[in-house]
Design a protein around this motif. Structure first.
Motif, PDB file in Angstrom:
ATOM      1  N   PRO A  71       0.794  -1.236   0.000  1.00  0.00           N
ATOM      2  CA  PRO A  71       0.000   0.000   0.000  1.00  0.00           C
ATOM      3  C   PRO A  71       0.826   1.286   0.000  1.00  0.00           C
ATOM      4  CG  PRO A  71      -0.952  -1.546   1.527  1.00  0.00           C
ATOM      5  CD  PRO A  71       0.367  -2.125   1.097  1.00  0.00           C
ATOM      6  N   LYS A  72       0.326   2.243  -0.796  1.00  0.00           N
ATOM      7  CA  LYS A  72       0.909   3.581  -0.853  1.00  0.00           C
ATOM      8  C   LYS A  72      -0.125   4.517  -1.456  1.00  0.00           C
ATOM      9  CE  LYS A  72       3.190   2.862  -5.295  1.00  0.00           C
ATOM     10  NZ  LYS A  72       4.463   2.878  -5.999  1.00  0.00           N
ATOM     11  N   VAL A  73       0.092   5.795  -1.249  1.00  0.00           N
ATOM     12  CA  VAL A  73      -0.736   6.841  -1.835  1.00  0.00           C
ATOM     13  C   VAL A  73       0.224   7.792  -2.545  1.00  0.00           C
ATOM     14  CG1 VAL A  73      -2.345   8.729  -1.393  1.00  0.00           C
ATOM     15  CG2 VAL A  73      -2.462   6.647   0.004  1.00  0.00           C
ATOM     16  N   VAL A  74       0.049   7.960  -3.847  1.00  0.00           N
ATOM     17  CA  VAL A  74       0.918   8.821  -4.638  1.00  0.00           C
ATOM     18  C   VAL A  74       0.100  10.007  -5.133  1.00  0.00           C
ATOM     19  CG1 VAL A  74       2.441   8.981  -6.643  1.00  0.00           C
ATOM     20  CG2 VAL A  74       2.263   6.824  -5.385  1.00  0.00           C
ATOM     21  N   ALA A  75       0.521  11.199  -4.733  1.00  0.00           N
ATOM     22  CA  ALA A  75      -0.153  12.426  -5.161  1.00  0.00           C
ATOM     23  C   ALA A  75       0.723  13.144  -6.169  1.00  0.00           C
ATOM     24  CB  ALA A  75      -0.417  13.318  -3.950  1.00  0.00           C
ATOM     25  N   ASP A  76       0.107  13.575  -7.276  1.00  0.00           N
ATOM     26  CA  ASP A  76       0.831  14.369  -8.273  1.00  0.00           C
ATOM     27  C   ASP A  76      -0.058  15.518  -8.726  1.00  0.00           C
ATOM     28  OD1 ASP A  76      -0.953  13.364 -10.224  1.00  0.00           O
ATOM     29  OD2 ASP A  76       0.394  11.716 -10.714  1.00  0.00           O
ATOM     30  N   GLU A  77       0.347  16.231  -9.735  1.00  0.00           N
ATOM     31  CA  GLU A  77      -0.377  17.419 -10.189  1.00  0.00           C
ATOM     32  C   GLU A  77      -1.813  17.118 -10.595  1.00  0.00           C
ATOM     33  OE1 GLU A  77       0.548  20.583 -10.142  1.00  0.00           O
ATOM     34  OE2 GLU A  77       2.549  20.151  -9.382  1.00  0.00           O
ATOM     35  N   ASP A  78      -2.056  15.942 -11.167  1.00  0.00           N
ATOM     36  CA  ASP A  78      -3.370  15.619 -11.724  1.00  0.00           C
ATOM     37  C   ASP A  78      -4.303  14.893 -10.774  1.00  0.00           C
ATOM     38  OD1 ASP A  78      -2.703  16.755 -14.223  1.00  0.00           O
ATOM     39  OD2 ASP A  78      -1.597  14.937 -14.737  1.00  0.00           O
ATOM     40  N   GLY A  79      -3.779  14.311  -9.708  1.00  0.00           N
ATOM     41  CA  GLY A  79      -4.639  13.573  -8.792  1.00  0.00           C
ATOM     42  C   GLY A  79      -3.855  12.662  -7.873  1.00  0.00           C
TER      43      GLY A  79
END
Length: 156
Positions: A71-79
């Motif tokens: 599990p991980k959560v990756v945040a970038d410019e689009d979402g």
């Protein structure tokens, strides 16, 4: 996660994951595989099929632990991309209405615009409670800033 100043969302892209939990699970998985495989190989009374079953069982158990470490959560410019144990889902910033980590929650929950709630196992207070709280706050700040600015809109 990158350095976060209070009240300011972190710089994108950013990945949230339970680092200590992941380290424990991966280390345990490797150790379990090695020990069970060695037992299977070193037991003299076992035939080739039985030895192979030890190795297969060790690989299966280690594989389960590796899945739990995924599990991980990756945040970038689009979402945001939420990677849970066996699923992966891409969300636009506008889809995330609220980021919740209430006392007693095993992980963060995302309230979505379609009326559902989605678990984000990449932020969990298990071993590192303060880190999970800081990560949840950072993701909440990003969601609030990004949904207000609109998808793909850069912030200063």
């Amino acid at each position: 996660m990158s350095d976060v100043t209070p009240g300011q969302p972190p710089a994108l892209p950013v990945t949230f994951r339970p680092g200590r939990t992941r380290a424990v699970l991966v280390t345990t998985g490797v150790a379990l595989f090695v020990v069970v495989t060695l037992i299977g190989v070193l037991l003299e009374r076992l035939g080739p099929g039985e030895r192979l079953s030890f190795v297969f069982t060790a690989a299966l158990l280690a594989g389960v632990l590796f899945l739990l470490a995924r599990p991980k959560v990756v945040a970038d410019e689009d979402g945001v991309t939420v990677v849970n144990i066996v699923s992966r889902r891409r969300l636009e910033w506008a889809e995330i209405l609220q980021v919740n980590l209430r006392p007693g929650d095993p992980w963060v929950f995302l309230d979505l615009s379609d009326g559902t709630s989605m678990p984000a196992l990449g932020i969990q207070p298990g071993i590192a409670r303060q880190r999970a709280i800081a990560d949840a706050r950072a993701l909440r700040a990003l969601a609030e800033a990004r949904s207000a600015a609109g998808p793909g809109t850069p912030r200063d």
